[in-house]
Enzyme design. Structure first.
Site, PDB file in Angstrom:
ATOM      1  N   CYS A   1       3.163  -1.587   8.848  1.00  0.00           N
ATOM      2  CA  CYS A   1       1.745  -1.285   8.614  1.00  0.00           C
ATOM      3  C   CYS A   1       0.923  -2.564   8.491  1.00  0.00           C
ATOM      4  CB  CYS A   1       1.601  -0.432   7.357  1.00  0.00           C
ATOM      5  SG  CYS A   1       2.437   1.167   7.460  1.00  0.00           S
ATOM      6  N   HIS A   2       1.384  -3.508   7.667  1.00  0.00           N
ATOM      7  CA  HIS A   2       0.638  -4.752   7.465  1.00  0.00           C
ATOM      8  C   HIS A   2       1.520  -5.991   7.568  1.00  0.00           C
ATOM      9  CE1 HIS A   2      -1.726  -1.580   5.429  1.00  0.00           C
ATOM     10  NE2 HIS A   2      -2.750  -2.226   5.938  1.00  0.00           N
ATOM     11  N   GLY A   3       2.760  -5.816   8.030  1.00  0.00           N
ATOM     12  CA  GLY A   3       3.617  -6.962   8.320  1.00  0.00           C
ATOM     13  C   GLY A   3       4.274  -7.596   7.122  1.00  0.00           C
TER      14      GLY A   3
ATOM     15  N   PRO B   1       1.657  -9.459   3.146  1.00  0.00           N
ATOM     16  CA  PRO B   1       0.694  -9.273   2.044  1.00  0.00           C
ATOM     17  C   PRO B   1       1.276  -8.619   0.787  1.00  0.00           C
ATOM     18  CG  PRO B   1       0.362  -7.580   3.685  1.00  0.00           C
ATOM     19  CD  PRO B   1       1.432  -8.469   4.231  1.00  0.00           C
TER      20      PRO B   1
ATOM     21  N   LEU C   1       0.819  -1.220   0.000  1.00  0.00           N
ATOM     22  CA  LEU C   1       0.000   0.000   0.000  1.00  0.00           C
ATOM     23  C   LEU C   1       0.844   1.258   0.000  1.00  0.00           C
ATOM     24  CD1 LEU C   1      -2.860  -0.978   2.482  1.00  0.00           C
ATOM     25  CD2 LEU C   1      -2.953  -0.874  -0.005  1.00  0.00           C
TER      26      LEU C   1
END
Length: 274
Positions: free
Chosen positions: A238-240, A253, A220
């Site tokens: 943020c999202h690993g 991700p 992202l």
């Protein structure tokens, strides 16, 4: 009186009847209430435009011809003898001023002059069009401040081994990593079958000691943290998403590896990106 004259016999010629009307001074006792007569507008008769009526309107005087027939309309041709014809002698060439002399002897020279004028005008028009197009295209090119940001020059001697430096390039974070020999050996020995976006380490670097990446997560657009994560490379909290020391995605991700920009090494101590 008439009967008297008739009975008078021979004296009838001596008598004559006279009738005279004498105005009276009498006035009416009651005034009259007569209504004033209204004005009546009489439309003029419409005149038909026939050959005879138009012939009466035809001009007279200095006329060359006047033609009229039942099969055609009325035609009037005037002489126009009062029109002054301008003199164009000043605009004509000397070779063609004499109408009684043939101008074929000067035909080649006159054509050559005309061709030279046309060729010169064509060249001037082409040069003007080229200048206009060039200025128009130049107006859409990048300005000086944008061109200044297009490239960045980095001195590699300021980055110690095992460290990662961050620079700003085109409003994006730029990672420059000075890798150690152990990191190079580990990244070159990774099995490509285990990678989500398979890419060998040698395909991502021009010099094994230096790793140049854009610090933008491919998930992202976050900025990963250097020298962290499960694989010792980069980690996006943020999202690993976990990247290794070659910038390849190993966990999380993110779908793709970190982007490698266009760069080159003018010498051993200088890096130019862009």
């Amino acid at each position: 009186m008439a009967s008297f004259l008739h009975r008078g016999g021979n004296f009838a010629s001596c008598f004559s009847a006279v009738k005279q009307i004498v105005p009276s001074n009498a006035r009416p006792i009651i005034p009259s209430f007569g209504k004033e007569a209204e004005k009546v507008l009489v439309q003029p008769a419409v005149q038909a435009f026939t050959t005879e009526s138009l012939q009466k309107r035809a001009p007279t005087g200095n006329i060359i011809s006047l033609k009229r027939s039942t099969a055609s309309t009325l035609q009037v041709r005037c002489a126009h003898t009062d029109v002054t014809v301008p003199d164009f002698s000043a605009y004509r060439r000397e070779e063609v001023k004499d109408s009684a002399r043939s101008s074929r002897s000067s035909d080649a020279g006159r054509k050559s002059y005309t061709y030279m004028v046309l060729a010169g005008g064509g060249l001037a028009a082409a040069y003007g069009a080229k200048t206009v197009v060039n200025e128009f295209v130049s107006s859409m090119s990048a300005s000086a401040d944008v061109l200044a940001m297009a490239k960045i020059e980095i001195k590699l001697t300021d980055i110690p081994e095992g460290k990662n430096a961050v620079f700003k390039w085109r409003n994006k974070p730029l990672f420059v990593r000075h890798r150690s020999a152990s990191e190079i050996e580990v990244e070159q020995g990774v099995n490509l079958g285990e990678l989500r976006d398979p890419q060998h380490d040698n395909d991502r670097v021009k010099n094994p000691e230096w790793l140049i990446l854009l610090g933008v997560c491919t998930h992202l657009g976050c900025v990963p943290i250097a020298n962290s994560g499960d694989f010792g490379g980069y980690y996006c909290p943020c999202h690993g998403s976990h990247y290794d020391a070659s910038g390849r995605i190993r966990k999380g991700p993110a779908p793709l590896n970190l982007e490698v920009p266009d760069y080159n090494f003018p010498d051993d101590d200088t890096l130019i990106v862009g």
